[in-house]
Write a protein that holds these residues in place. Structure first.
Motif, mmCIF file in Angstrom:
data_model
loop_
_atom_site.group_PDB
_atom_site.id
_atom_site.type_symbol
_atom_site.label_atom_id
_atom_site.label_comp_id
_atom_site.label_asym_id
_atom_site.label_seq_id
_atom_site.Cartn_x
_atom_site.Cartn_y
_atom_site.Cartn_z
ATOM 1 N N SER A 104 9.514 -2.832 4.556
ATOM 2 C CA SER A 104 8.775 -1.571 4.623
ATOM 3 C C SER A 104 9.718 -0.385 4.807
ATOM 4 C CB SER A 104 7.758 -1.616 5.767
ATOM 5 O OG SER A 104 6.735 -2.550 5.480
ATOM 6 N N VAL A 105 10.759 -0.573 5.600
ATOM 7 C CA VAL A 105 11.756 0.489 5.766
ATOM 8 C C VAL A 105 12.386 0.819 4.412
ATOM 9 C CG1 VAL A 105 14.021 1.038 6.748
ATOM 10 C CG2 VAL A 105 12.246 0.006 8.188
ATOM 11 N N ARG A 106 12.748 -0.217 3.675
ATOM 12 C CA ARG A 106 13.367 -0.007 2.360
ATOM 13 C C ARG A 106 12.425 0.707 1.398
ATOM 14 N NH1 ARG A 106 13.244 -1.866 -2.527
ATOM 15 N NH2 ARG A 106 11.657 -3.443 -2.051
ATOM 16 N N VAL A 107 11.179 0.231 1.334
ATOM 17 C CA VAL A 107 10.196 0.807 0.413
ATOM 18 C C VAL A 107 9.884 2.254 0.791
ATOM 19 C CG1 VAL A 107 7.797 0.671 -0.347
ATOM 20 C CG2 VAL A 107 9.169 -1.410 -0.195
ATOM 21 N N ALA A 108 9.675 2.499 2.072
ATOM 22 C CA ALA A 108 9.343 3.855 2.523
ATOM 23 C C ALA A 108 10.457 4.836 2.186
ATOM 24 C CB ALA A 108 9.066 3.847 4.034
ATOM 25 N N LYS A 109 11.688 4.436 2.404
ATOM 26 C CA LYS A 109 12.819 5.322 2.109
ATOM 27 C C LYS A 109 12.930 5.596 0.613
ATOM 28 C CE LYS A 109 16.655 5.133 4.222
ATOM 29 N NZ LYS A 109 17.989 4.656 4.648
ATOM 30 N N GLU A 110 12.663 4.586 -0.191
ATOM 31 C CA GLU A 110 12.699 4.786 -1.650
ATOM 32 C C GLU A 110 11.653 5.793 -2.100
ATOM 33 O OE1 GLU A 110 12.299 1.056 -3.620
ATOM 34 O OE2 GLU A 110 14.373 0.431 -3.221
ATOM 35 N N LEU A 111 10.538 5.856 -1.379
ATOM 36 C CA LEU A 111 9.464 6.790 -1.715
ATOM 37 C C LEU A 111 9.670 8.173 -1.085
ATOM 38 C CD1 LEU A 111 6.339 4.450 -1.349
ATOM 39 C CD2 LEU A 111 7.335 5.331 -3.473
ATOM 40 N N GLY A 112 10.740 8.331 -0.332
ATOM 41 C CA GLY A 112 11.002 9.620 0.301
ATOM 42 C C GLY A 112 10.258 9.818 1.607
ATOM 43 N N GLU A 113 9.708 8.734 2.160
ATOM 44 C CA GLU A 113 9.024 8.808 3.441
ATOM 45 C C GLU A 113 10.049 8.736 4.579
ATOM 46 O OE1 GLU A 113 6.191 9.929 2.284
ATOM 47 O OE2 GLU A 113 4.850 8.500 3.289
ATOM 48 N N ARG A 114 9.620 9.118 5.779
ATOM 49 C CA ARG A 114 10.534 9.114 6.921
ATOM 50 C C ARG A 114 9.901 8.330 8.076
ATOM 51 N NH1 ARG A 114 11.692 15.039 8.369
ATOM 52 N NH2 ARG A 114 13.405 14.118 9.548
ATOM 53 N N ASP B 258 2.029 11.934 8.483
ATOM 54 C CA ASP B 258 3.099 12.771 9.032
ATOM 55 C C ASP B 258 4.020 11.985 9.951
ATOM 56 O OD1 ASP B 258 2.402 15.447 7.976
ATOM 57 O OD2 ASP B 258 0.551 15.106 9.079
ATOM 58 N N MET B 259 3.444 11.073 10.729
ATOM 59 C CA MET B 259 4.238 10.260 11.651
ATOM 60 C C MET B 259 3.894 8.794 11.414
ATOM 61 S SD MET B 259 4.298 12.581 15.127
ATOM 62 C CE MET B 259 2.621 13.230 15.069
ATOM 63 N N LEU B 260 4.747 8.116 10.654
ATOM 64 C CA LEU B 260 4.551 6.727 10.270
ATOM 65 C C LEU B 260 5.449 5.852 11.134
ATOM 66 C CD1 LEU B 260 3.554 4.466 8.353
ATOM 67 C CD2 LEU B 260 5.416 5.115 6.790
ATOM 68 N N HIS B 261 4.828 4.944 11.882
ATOM 69 C CA HIS B 261 5.582 4.105 12.809
ATOM 70 C C HIS B 261 5.478 2.633 12.406
ATOM 71 C CE1 HIS B 261 5.544 7.763 15.000
ATOM 72 N NE2 HIS B 261 4.408 7.583 15.637
ATOM 73 N N LEU C 206 0.803 -1.223 0.000
ATOM 74 C CA LEU C 206 0.000 0.000 0.000
ATOM 75 C C LEU C 206 0.841 1.281 0.000
ATOM 76 C CD1 LEU C 206 -2.630 -1.066 2.710
ATOM 77 C CD2 LEU C 206 -2.913 -1.098 0.231
ATOM 78 N N ALA C 207 2.140 1.142 0.037
ATOM 79 C CA ALA C 207 3.024 2.294 0.264
ATOM 80 C C ALA C 207 2.802 3.426 -0.727
ATOM 81 C CB ALA C 207 4.476 1.828 0.229
ATOM 82 N N GLN C 208 2.637 3.104 -1.996
ATOM 83 C CA GLN C 208 2.461 4.151 -3.003
ATOM 84 C C GLN C 208 1.187 4.956 -2.751
ATOM 85 O OE1 GLN C 208 4.881 4.672 -5.583
ATOM 86 N NE2 GLN C 208 3.751 6.603 -5.621
ATOM 87 N N LYS C 209 0.108 4.291 -2.345
ATOM 88 C CA LYS C 209 -1.156 4.965 -2.061
ATOM 89 C C LYS C 209 -1.057 5.860 -0.822
ATOM 90 C CE LYS C 209 -4.513 1.682 -3.961
ATOM 91 N NZ LYS C 209 -5.690 0.817 -3.614
#
Length: 326
Positions: free
Chosen positions: A132-142, A103-106, A94-97
């Motif tokens: 999920s850590v890898r995917v989130a970072k690739e999408l520019g998420e923190r 703002d605060m993803l845990h 679901l990461a792309q959606k």
């Protein structure tokens, strides 16, 4: 001294269903519907009128709700700070959606050892956290790592910090475990272990609300002089679209919202329950973090001052303070 009489947080339970079976949680045992998008839209409008600033979409596992991305988008566009904690099993899908809406993803992670973490969660989810850590970072998420601290996993903190937090430039959130109802979390942390947590919380890329530690040293909330302000700082909305008071974990009463959360929250019945916050028999000794955190933020006392430095540091790092003044 009370800084604001307005509620600041909404714990929005989108479902009680969960795809994990954590040993320290009983939410997943409950039968549950899913909240509707229509109810969320109306309630968000009323929450805005009431002055709420933060919406925590929670569960159960919030990513089980097929419209969670739309709810997050709606809240984000209305100016709320959005938070979501997940076991990460569904995040890669679901990461792309979800991108840009939280703002605060845990991501929950309680050990650097796969077997240990999966055993505590009752399901194989360690690999999903790493992915999920890898995917989130690739999408520019923190994303952050939320580590629930028990006596039995305290020794795991160092390895998680060195092997996962620092290499990935994440924030490690220390979440001391708490007991509620019949859910047991093992022996409580000793004074020495609380000292260790305090010292660990001062490291870079680590967040620990020091008010949590101080409250545990004091034996938790005391009904004779309550620090808990759960009902007046936090609205709890159930998947059945009910306002639950005084907090989710006690759940003394649940009021059907019926399309008018604003009027309900200001009603005489609800006001009467707000006056009992922290004073009910079950409130004695309580240390439930998700209600103490907003409680510490609205009233100037020793817990306010203990919580303030780490809270400011975390919000500065995450940039969420900008949304509060937008």
């Amino acid at each position: 001294m009370r800084l604001t009489s307005k509620p600041v947080l909404c714990n929005y339970y989108v479902t009680y269903r969960c795809n994990a079976k954590c040993s320290f949680c009983d939410i997943w045992e409950k039968p549950s519907p899913y909240i509707t998008l229509e109810d969320v839209a109306q309630n968000l409008r009323d929450l805005k009128k009431l002055g709420v600033q933060v919406i925590d979409f929670t569960g159960g596992e919030p990513l089980l709700h097929r419209q969670i991305d739309q709810m997050l988008a709606m809240a984000h566009e209305m100016g709320f700070i959005t938070t979501l904690t997940t076991n990460a099993m569904l995040y890669p899908k679901l990461a792309q959606k979800l991108k840009g809406k939280i703002d605060m993803l845990h991501f929950s992670l309680d050990s650097a050892d796969k077997e240990t973490h999966d055993k505590g969660r009752g399901v194989a989810c360690y690999d999903f956290v790493m992915e999920s850590v890898r995917v989130a970072k690739e999408l520019g998420e923190r994303p952050d790592i939320l580590f629930t601290v028990f006596k039995h996993n305290l020794h795991q903190l160092e390895e998680v910090y060195q092997k996962i937090i620092l290499p990935n430039k994440l924030v490690l959130i220390l979440n001391p475990a708490f007991e509620y109802n019949a859910v047991e979390t093992g022996e409580r942390l000793s004074e020495e272990e609380l000292d260790y947590l305090t010292a660990f919380g001062k490291r870079k890329q680590v967040y620990l609300n020091e008010g949590f530690i101080e409250l545990r040293r004091d034996g938790g909330n005391h009904t004779s002089k309550p620090v808990c302000k759960a009902a007046s700082t936090t609205l709890v909305i159930s998947p059945d679209n009910e306002l639950v008071l005084p907090c989710y974990h006690l759940g003394t009463q649940a009021f059907p919202i019926n399309g008018d959360l604003y009027t309900l929250y200001l009603s005489e019945e609800v006001e009467a329950l707000k006056k009992l916050e922290g004073k009910l028999p079950a409130c004695e000794g309580c240390t439930i973090n998700c209600y103490m955190q907003p409680s510490f933020a609205v009233e100037v006392n020793k817990y306010f001052w203990k919580a303030l430095p780490s809270t400011l540091r975390y919000n500065y790092y995450k940039g969420t303070w900008k949304r509060m003044f937008a």
